[in-house]
Design an enzyme around this catalytic site. Structure first.
Site, mmCIF file in Angstrom:
data_model
loop_
_atom_site.group_PDB
_atom_site.id
_atom_site.type_symbol
_atom_site.label_atom_id
_atom_site.label_comp_id
_atom_site.label_asym_id
_atom_site.label_seq_id
_atom_site.Cartn_x
_atom_site.Cartn_y
_atom_site.Cartn_z
ATOM 1 N N GLU A 155 -7.347 4.895 7.444
ATOM 2 C CA GLU A 155 -7.073 6.315 7.176
ATOM 3 C C GLU A 155 -8.252 6.961 6.457
ATOM 4 O O GLU A 155 -8.546 8.142 6.661
ATOM 5 C CB GLU A 155 -5.771 6.453 6.352
ATOM 6 C CG GLU A 155 -4.550 6.168 7.227
ATOM 7 C CD GLU A 155 -3.341 5.638 6.489
ATOM 8 O OE1 GLU A 155 -3.290 5.714 5.254
ATOM 9 O OE2 GLU A 155 -2.435 5.120 7.180
ATOM 10 N N GLU B 137 -6.314 -4.728 10.137
ATOM 11 C CA GLU B 137 -5.294 -3.721 10.415
ATOM 12 C C GLU B 137 -5.645 -2.980 11.707
ATOM 13 O O GLU B 137 -6.446 -2.032 11.685
ATOM 14 C CB GLU B 137 -5.211 -2.712 9.269
ATOM 15 C CG GLU B 137 -4.758 -3.315 7.965
ATOM 16 C CD GLU B 137 -4.077 -2.282 7.083
ATOM 17 O OE1 GLU B 137 -2.924 -2.494 6.729
ATOM 18 O OE2 GLU B 137 -4.690 -1.252 6.780
ATOM 19 N N GLY C 47 2.524 -1.070 4.349
ATOM 20 C CA GLY C 47 2.661 0.345 4.007
ATOM 21 C C GLY C 47 4.130 0.725 3.893
ATOM 22 O O GLY C 47 4.787 0.467 2.887
ATOM 23 N N GLY C 48 4.667 1.312 4.952
ATOM 24 C CA GLY C 48 6.020 1.871 4.961
ATOM 25 C C GLY C 48 7.080 0.950 4.363
ATOM 26 O O GLY C 48 7.899 1.395 3.543
ATOM 27 N N HIS D 27 -9.918 1.471 4.266
ATOM 28 C CA HIS D 27 -8.687 1.598 5.065
ATOM 29 C C HIS D 27 -8.967 2.543 6.237
ATOM 30 O O HIS D 27 -9.734 3.509 6.093
ATOM 31 C CB HIS D 27 -7.560 2.146 4.183
ATOM 32 C CG HIS D 27 -6.226 2.099 4.854
ATOM 33 N ND1 HIS D 27 -5.833 3.032 5.780
ATOM 34 C CD2 HIS D 27 -5.207 1.207 4.762
ATOM 35 C CE1 HIS D 27 -4.613 2.720 6.224
ATOM 36 N NE2 HIS D 27 -4.211 1.614 5.618
ATOM 37 N N GLY E 233 1.751 2.266 10.851
ATOM 38 C CA GLY E 233 2.754 3.337 10.779
ATOM 39 C C GLY E 233 3.407 3.663 12.107
ATOM 40 O O GLY E 233 4.096 4.678 12.222
ATOM 41 N N ASN F 170 0.866 -1.180 0.000
ATOM 42 C CA ASN F 170 0.000 0.000 0.000
ATOM 43 C C ASN F 170 0.905 1.232 0.000
ATOM 44 O O ASN F 170 1.443 1.604 1.041
ATOM 45 C CB ASN F 170 -0.898 -0.031 1.247
ATOM 46 C CG ASN F 170 -1.775 1.211 1.348
ATOM 47 O OD1 ASN F 170 -1.839 2.014 0.419
ATOM 48 N ND2 ASN F 170 -2.451 1.372 2.476
ATOM 49 N N TRP F 171 1.059 1.836 -1.176
ATOM 50 C CA TRP F 171 1.980 2.975 -1.283
ATOM 51 C C TRP F 171 1.374 4.267 -0.735
ATOM 52 O O TRP F 171 2.060 5.279 -0.652
ATOM 53 C CB TRP F 171 2.392 3.171 -2.752
ATOM 54 C CG TRP F 171 3.444 2.198 -3.207
ATOM 55 C CD1 TRP F 171 3.992 1.166 -2.482
ATOM 56 C CD2 TRP F 171 4.106 2.179 -4.476
ATOM 57 N NE1 TRP F 171 4.941 0.514 -3.226
ATOM 58 C CE2 TRP F 171 5.035 1.114 -4.462
ATOM 59 C CE3 TRP F 171 3.996 2.952 -5.635
ATOM 60 C CZ2 TRP F 171 5.852 0.806 -5.553
ATOM 61 C CZ3 TRP F 171 4.814 2.645 -6.722
ATOM 62 C CH2 TRP F 171 5.735 1.583 -6.672
ATOM 63 N N LYS F 172 0.093 4.265 -0.435
ATOM 64 C CA LYS F 172 -0.581 5.471 0.061
ATOM 65 C C LYS F 172 -0.274 6.652 -0.878
ATOM 66 O O LYS F 172 -0.197 6.449 -2.079
ATOM 67 C CB LYS F 172 -0.182 5.732 1.519
ATOM 68 C CG LYS F 172 -0.412 4.479 2.391
ATOM 69 C CD LYS F 172 -0.279 4.720 3.859
ATOM 70 C CE LYS F 172 -0.485 3.398 4.599
ATOM 71 N NZ LYS F 172 -0.463 3.546 6.039
ATOM 72 N N SER G 48 2.581 -2.139 10.525
ATOM 73 C CA SER G 48 4.002 -2.292 10.847
ATOM 74 C C SER G 48 4.558 -3.659 10.476
ATOM 75 O O SER G 48 5.375 -4.225 11.198
ATOM 76 C CB SER G 48 4.255 -1.966 12.326
ATOM 77 O OG SER G 48 3.918 -0.617 12.580
HETATM 78 P P1 PGA Z 1 2.299 0.327 7.730
HETATM 79 O O1 PGA Z 1 0.895 0.603 7.017
HETATM 80 O O2 PGA Z 1 2.842 -0.974 7.157
HETATM 81 O O3 PGA Z 1 3.161 1.511 7.371
HETATM 82 O O4 PGA Z 1 2.046 0.208 9.187
HETATM 83 C C1 PGA Z 1 0.016 -0.456 6.721
HETATM 84 C C2 PGA Z 1 -1.237 0.074 6.087
HETATM 85 O O5 PGA Z 1 -1.705 1.162 6.455
HETATM 86 O O6 PGA Z 1 -1.821 -0.580 5.195
#
Ligand code: PGA
Length: 261
Positions: free
Chosen positions: A100, A170, A237-238, A98, A176, A9-11, A216
């Site tokens: 967010e 999640e 994500g990250g 998601h 994050g 997930n590159w956001k 994470s």
């Molecule tokens: P993260 O994000 O791996 O940076 O914790 C995961 C996500 O939001 O899908």
């Protein structure tokens, strides 16, 4: 046996240039043909990178995803993008709900259901995200939160539609933060999600459902998670933003793959 799914997930990150370099580097670092025998690799890139990513990845064994979609097919919805539009860009999956989006854009379970329906009618598999906040976990309301999020959505769909969905647990407090859920915490919720899928569909649909863990996920913890029966992959994500760290994660996931190469 299921393939392990790793969904990046590159956001709101990367550019056309960095995306092109990323896939060139990933191809050098990883034998993607070999990896694809036991892993499903999916990249949820920003909308603007989809057409170019489709070209760059045309000869690579990986899939593209969008990170959001609007539920209407077309019309006066300034700034929105429909499922048919992302399908045209070669997208096979779309992240829906998601945390967010729930948190910053007030996405409700009702809107999430409509977005999932739009994806399904365009032949796109939704990656349906659920998870509790820290306050909900501390109040002992994790199970109840997950139950409400899943049941309110799955009640709108028939068995064939539920079969097409990918689920992503999640925990909001793990996204994050560097603080992933423990394997025990993740397994407990994944097992609960599988039961909820069974009660909304049936045992065989629940058994074959893909349930990802996200929050994470790194090269150092992916193996301990995906070796568990109930954890079918990761939403990352990250650690997916850099080809080197994602390539390390792929290598770790292959080591514990449920499919013998
Ligand atoms: P993260 O994000 O791996 O940076 O914790 C995961 C996500 O939001 O899908």
């Amino acid at each position: 046996m299921k393939k392990t799914m790793l969904a990046a997930n590159w956001k709101m990150n990367q550019s056309c240039e960095s995306m092109t370099n990323y896939f060139a580097e990933l191809k050098k670092l990883t034998d993607l043909e070999q990896a694809s025998k036991c892993l499903d690799l999916i990249f949820a890139v920003p909308f603007t990178l989809l057409p170019q990513s489709k070209n760059v990845c045309s000869d690579l064994p990986l899939s593209l995803a969008a990170q959001n979609v609007h539920w209407e097919a077309s019309g006066a919805y300034t700034g929105e993008i429909s499922a048919a539009m992302i399908a045209e860009c070669g997208v096979t999956h779309c992240i829906i709900g998601h945390s967010e989006r729930r948190q910053y854009f007030n996405e409700s379970n009702e809107q999430i259901s409509k977005k999932i329906a739009a994806c399904l009618s365009a032949g796109i598999k939704p990656i349906f995200c659920i998870g509790e906040t820290l306050a909900q976990r501390e109040a002992g309301a994790t199970e109840e939160t997950i139950t409400n999020q899943i049941n309110s959505v799955l009640a709108q769909f028939n068995h064939d539609q539920i079969t097409e969905m990918v689920f992503a647990y999640e925990p909001v407090w793990a996204i994050g933060t560097g603080l992933a859920a423990t394997v025990e915490q993740a397994v407990e919720v994944h097992a609960h999600i599988r039961k909820l899928i069974e009660s909304n569909a049936n045992a065989s649909i629940a058994e074959s459902a893909i349930i990802l863990y996200g929050g994470s996920v790194k090269a150092s913890n992916i193996a301990s998670l995906v070796r568990e029966k109930h954890i079918d992959g990761g939403l990352v994500g990250g650690a997916s933003l850099n080809a080197d760290s994602f390539s390390n994660m792929i290598a770790e996931a292959i080591k514990v793959s449920k499919i013998n190469l």
